[in-house]
Design an enzyme around this catalytic site. Structure first.
Site, PDB file in Angstrom:
ATOM      1  N   ASP A 173       0.847  -1.179   0.000  1.00 58.45           N
ATOM      2  CA  ASP A 173       0.000   0.000   0.000  1.00 58.45           C
ATOM      3  C   ASP A 173       0.891   1.240   0.000  1.00 58.45           C
ATOM      4  O   ASP A 173       1.833   1.327   0.787  1.00 58.45           O
ATOM      5  CB  ASP A 173      -0.909  -0.009   1.242  1.00 58.45           C
ATOM      6  N   ASN A 181      -3.443  13.171  -4.290  1.00 57.89           N
ATOM      7  CA  ASN A 181      -4.623  13.633  -5.020  1.00 57.89           C
ATOM      8  C   ASN A 181      -5.135  14.955  -4.472  1.00 57.89           C
ATOM      9  O   ASN A 181      -5.533  15.849  -5.239  1.00 57.89           O
ATOM     10  CB  ASN A 181      -5.724  12.578  -4.949  1.00 57.89           C
ATOM     11  N   HIS A 186      -6.069  14.686  -9.348  1.00 57.88           N
ATOM     12  CA  HIS A 186      -6.142  13.271  -9.725  1.00 57.88           C
ATOM     13  C   HIS A 186      -5.308  12.951 -10.964  1.00 57.88           C
ATOM     14  O   HIS A 186      -4.841  11.817 -11.118  1.00 57.88           O
ATOM     15  CB  HIS A 186      -7.597  12.866  -9.950  1.00 57.88           C
ATOM     16  N   ASP A 190      -2.750   9.943 -11.016  1.00 56.71           N
ATOM     17  CA  ASP A 190      -2.701   8.859 -11.999  1.00 56.71           C
ATOM     18  C   ASP A 190      -1.288   8.660 -12.533  1.00 56.71           C
ATOM     19  O   ASP A 190      -0.837   7.521 -12.718  1.00 56.71           O
ATOM     20  CB  ASP A 190      -3.654   9.159 -13.159  1.00 56.71           C
ATOM     21  N   GLU A 216      -4.511   2.599  -4.458  1.00 51.30           N
ATOM     22  CA  GLU A 216      -3.061   2.537  -4.242  1.00 51.30           C
ATOM     23  C   GLU A 216      -2.632   1.197  -3.657  1.00 51.30           C
ATOM     24  O   GLU A 216      -1.549   1.062  -3.097  1.00 51.30           O
ATOM     25  CB  GLU A 216      -2.613   3.670  -3.316  1.00 51.30           C
TER      26      GLU A 216
END
Length: 294
Positions: A173, A181, A186, A190, A216
């Site tokens: 993670d 973000n 965003h 990405d 994630e």
């Protein structure tokens, strides 16, 4: 069926006006007639095709197979009509996908000919390939998606038991990814995920598997290694990620991971649950660390 070839007359008019590609080849496979749609599709002028062998338009690796199929079709070995999909090459070298439907005819002298009707299915095949890819892969990163990854895990478990080799999984993670973000948007998030996925694939062995579970969250499958060896490999990945600026915003991310090794007749969900518990332990201890189930 009888088709006069000299002159073609009405038949020629119909063939030339047809909106799909049509060609006529003789028993030896040489073009005797090609209509404008056929020429347009392949990018050749009519004069460049007439008298040439049809394999001019076929990838070299397929020449032997296509020659054999043509000879058997002309000889009457099979249906008088046949359809198949195949790959061809246009004059500029571009690969194209076609649906070719052929019928066997005789001219007024009794010579056997082959009439082939060609439909361009390049766009359809590309869409089919894209849909097949998306059925098994994450669209953003190109990694295996959750469904395909869990199916692969089942295969690796069976392989591990069959050959008596170890198998480890790592539940991973990205730490505090929500902040990326929130602070950068965003679109940047990405790009960060995409670059991170690429780094993870580069850092692992060729026969390891990197899976994006969602957001994630990632899953690593490490066949053939013990838990200690898996921990060392994922620790190297953690260090590399922490020390490498990510994406064009040059972010430094950290990773938390939990390692578990397959035990006995353990099922996939139990194995993943142990790896998740180890991951939660790594987070509870402050994140940016790798923890195993020992």
């Amino acid at each position: 069926m009888t088709l006069p070839l000299e002159p073609f007359g009405t038949t020629e008019t119909v063939i030339r006006a047809a909106p799909i590609g049509i060609c006529i080849t003789g028993a030896e496979g040489h073009f005797e007639m090609v209509n404008p749609a056929y020429c347009d599709f392949y990018g050749y002028r009519e004069q460049e095709l007439l008298g040439q062998h049809f394999t001019l338009l076929v990838p070299e690796a397929d020449h032997a197979l296509m020659n054999d199929l043509h000879a058997r079709f002309i000889a009457g070995d099979g249906d008088t009509e046949a359809s198949h999909e195949c790959e061809v090459r246009s004059k500029d070298g571009r690969p194209r996908s076609i649906l070719a439907t052929a019928t066997r005819i005789q001219d007024d002298r009794g010579s056997v000919k082959k009439v082939t009707f060609v439909v361009d299915i390049t766009a359809r095949k590309a869409m089919e390939q894209r849909l097949d890819f998306l059925a098994h892969h994450d669209e953003l990163t190109g990694l295996l998606n959750r469904r395909a990854g869990l199916g692969l895990l089942e295969e690796e478990i069976q392989r591990s038991r069959r050959y008596g080799t170890p198998l480890c999984v790592a539940s991973c993670d990205l730490d505090h990814f929500k902040r990326v973000n929130d602070r950068h948007g965003h679109a940047v998030g990405d790009r960060v995920l995409n670059d991170t996925a690429r780094m993870m694939k580069q850092a692992m062995r060729q026969h390891d598997h990197v899976i994006r579970l969602g957001g994630e969250e990632f899953l690593l499958l490490l066949p053939g290694v013990t838990q200690d060896e898996a921990s060392q490999a994922v620790e190297r990945l953690r260090q590399r990620l922490a020390s490498t600026p990510i994406a064009d915003v040059r972010l430094h991310l950290t990773l938390s991971a939990g390692i578990a090794q397959l035990e006995g007749d353990e099922q996939a969900d139990a194995l993943l649950e142990r790896a998740d518990r180890a991951l939660y332990g790594a987070k509870d201890q402050g994140r940016n660390r790798v923890r195993d189930t020992a």
